[in-house]
Design a protein around this motif. Structure first.
Motif, mmCIF file in Angstrom:
data_model
loop_
_atom_site.group_PDB
_atom_site.id
_atom_site.type_symbol
_atom_site.label_atom_id
_atom_site.label_comp_id
_atom_site.label_asym_id
_atom_site.label_seq_id
_atom_site.Cartn_x
_atom_site.Cartn_y
_atom_site.Cartn_z
ATOM 1 N N MET A 127 -130.458 -14.722 0.134
ATOM 2 C CA MET A 127 -128.982 -14.774 0.341
ATOM 3 C C MET A 127 -128.566 -14.143 1.752
ATOM 4 S SD MET A 127 -127.941 -13.400 -3.266
ATOM 5 C CE MET A 127 -129.265 -12.350 -3.778
ATOM 6 N N LEU A 128 -129.557 -13.361 2.702
ATOM 7 C CA LEU A 128 -129.314 -13.095 3.743
ATOM 8 C C LEU A 128 -129.138 -14.368 4.652
ATOM 9 C CD1 LEU A 128 -128.923 -10.955 5.994
ATOM 10 C CD2 LEU A 128 -131.100 -10.668 6.058
ATOM 11 N N ILE A 154 -128.705 -17.344 4.020
ATOM 12 C CA ILE A 154 -127.328 -18.256 3.869
ATOM 13 C C ILE A 154 -126.146 -17.475 4.497
ATOM 14 C CG2 ILE A 154 -126.052 -19.024 2.083
ATOM 15 C CD1 ILE A 154 -127.970 -19.385 0.380
ATOM 16 N N PHE A 155 -126.308 -16.028 4.336
ATOM 17 C CA PHE A 155 -125.242 -15.331 5.024
ATOM 18 C C PHE A 155 -125.086 -15.724 6.344
ATOM 19 C CE2 PHE A 155 -123.480 -11.895 7.232
ATOM 20 C CZ PHE A 155 -122.524 -11.266 6.580
ATOM 21 N N GLU A 156 -126.285 -15.886 7.112
ATOM 22 C CA GLU A 156 -126.363 -15.774 8.652
ATOM 23 C C GLU A 156 -126.040 -17.244 8.957
ATOM 24 O OE1 GLU A 156 -130.170 -14.300 9.342
ATOM 25 O OE2 GLU A 156 -129.570 -12.267 9.711
ATOM 26 N N GLU A 157 -126.573 -18.131 8.495
ATOM 27 C CA GLU A 157 -126.288 -19.538 8.502
ATOM 28 C C GLU A 157 -124.705 -19.697 8.531
ATOM 29 O OE1 GLU A 157 -128.564 -22.303 6.091
ATOM 30 O OE2 GLU A 157 -130.604 -20.796 6.630
ATOM 31 N N THR A 158 -124.069 -19.248 7.331
ATOM 32 C CA THR A 158 -122.814 -19.638 7.260
ATOM 33 C C THR A 158 -121.867 -18.838 8.273
ATOM 34 O OG1 THR A 158 -123.229 -19.471 4.924
ATOM 35 C CG2 THR A 158 -120.916 -19.656 5.390
ATOM 36 N N CYS A 159 -122.378 -17.707 8.785
ATOM 37 C CA CYS A 159 -121.560 -17.102 9.864
ATOM 38 C C CYS A 159 -121.572 -18.393 10.945
ATOM 39 C CB CYS A 159 -122.334 -15.955 10.375
ATOM 40 S SG CYS A 159 -121.943 -14.541 9.592
#
Lengths: 147, 147, 147, 147
Positions: A120-121, A123-128
């Motif tokens: 999930m982290l 994905i978080f960074e990629e989405t940022c």
DNA sequence: GTGGTCTAGACCACA
DNA sequence: GTGGTCTAGACCACC
């Protein structure tokens, strides 16, 4: 001549109300600067026919965006994206409460589906990155390999 | 003697249906192991009177948790938390789509309220910790072991 | 102008819950294409008054059909039959377990009532035909083509 | 000295009442002659502790089997399987209605799960064989290969 | 005691 | 018009 605006995808079968689906997607597009301040949103009739939904539904969505302070309606001219900097930010305390809640829900849903925190982290960074929200500690930049 | 279960906070004025509020909070509690596998949820009547809502509303919430595969109801005995490991995880593709969407929404909402990516990352990491979802955190561990 | 939909017969005295009776009959109608993909089911209020049951009971049945992946509800428009081909089938192993169990029960019940296997096979084949589920029937085609 | 009786598998999480699960499985065992006429069923206390269910639940199941005419209770001695031939069979008309209904449900459920009619027919025939219910037209016997 | 079903009726949200 | 939510209360089934 208005440019082609980023498309919206509506799922009439989803439990989520259609007007809310529109709001959520436009919120994301505004946050990621796909829609820039000052830009005009598609007209109500136009968007309604594009998405094959009732124009009333589009009105509902634009009203909500207005209440959120993201757009403003200029009578007879259309609906325009507001400048984010012009809005005063919510208190850090209020932000924190809302963001913690959203994060908890995301983590809970991810856990239910079998993801771990690292996934999930990532994905978080990629989405940022995809939304052009820069992280200062750029943990993806190369570190001195020779060290 | 059943232990005291973590409390739930319901806002009947929020637009969100009460049963969905219950579902979301219990999902979080299950993901964070505040409710452990095998444990019994409060009885329908009990939770209904605690939250001052109609028992039927609690039923609705428990049914949804059952459909999500998080609890099972044993007739005449109660509703019990299932073991997460027993469930087969969703495909990584499906997970990714859902989690990206939730993340985008969170980032958009945070941006709207004036938070930057670093602030949201910090909240993300703290929430992982608070929910006991360990991060391997390789990107923050010192990289100079060979230095 | 909506066509006349096939009738449902409800027995309120039967031990089986009314909503489940509705589910079973609609499942059969969907499998046999009496209700075709895309078609709208009777409205909740409408079916409720037709069957002389509470609309809530109909809601319960439609929800279950939704969970089974046979219908979707579009807000404000109604409940619609889904295309079966779009759904990915269950694993052959899972299918087998369920179908064996149902078959065993049918054979046991038939035996209890005095039927023999041939009679039940005949009913099986006739019902396939009535539900428009074609059997390749290779075992009854003449095998003496080369003779 | 009573022989080891075929085991029963109970799922307390299934929506189906436990007593009904017992009834269904015993019906199958009687139909397939795993339990033969005259044989004694396990005692209520015994079966209750074996299945880890309340003895009252077992009583409920045995009562139902009695009403179905499959077993008889001899006071102080136990519950015994009745001879199937002694019962007069239901009218062919009644049988047909019940069996058609059960078959329709099985076909509908199989279709929902992605099976076709041939697959279900194969399962039907195999299950007949497994339950020792012989089919007269033995389509599995070899046909003259030289034809 | 537990959960499950059905009813009746009010009110809201959606399109 | 459609479906969704919540309430209140009765009754049943299960263990």
């Amino acid at each position: 001549m208005p440019r082609d605006l980023p498309p919206l995808s509506i799922d009439p079968c989803s439990g989520e109300p259609i007007w809310r689906q529109i709001v959520e997607q436009l919120k994301v597009q505004i946050a990621s600067r796909e829609l820039t301040p000052g830009e005009r949103l598609p007209s109500i009739r136009n968007l309604g026919s594009t998405l094959k939904v009732n124009p009333r539904t589009v009105v509902r969505a634009y009203e909500e965006l207005g209440h959120l302070g993201l757009v403003v309606t200029r009578q007879g001219q259309g609906v325009f994206v507001l400048n984010g900097e012009a809005r005063e930010p919510a208190s850090q305390h209020a932000r924190r409460a809302v963001l913690e809640d959203l994060t908890r829900r995301m983590l809970a849903e991810g856990t239910r589906m079998g993801a771990d925190a690292d996934e999930m982290l990532a994905i978080f960074e990629e989405t940022c990155q995809a939304m052009q929200l820069p992280l200062s500690k750029s943990e993806t930049t190369p570190r001195n390999a020779s060290c």
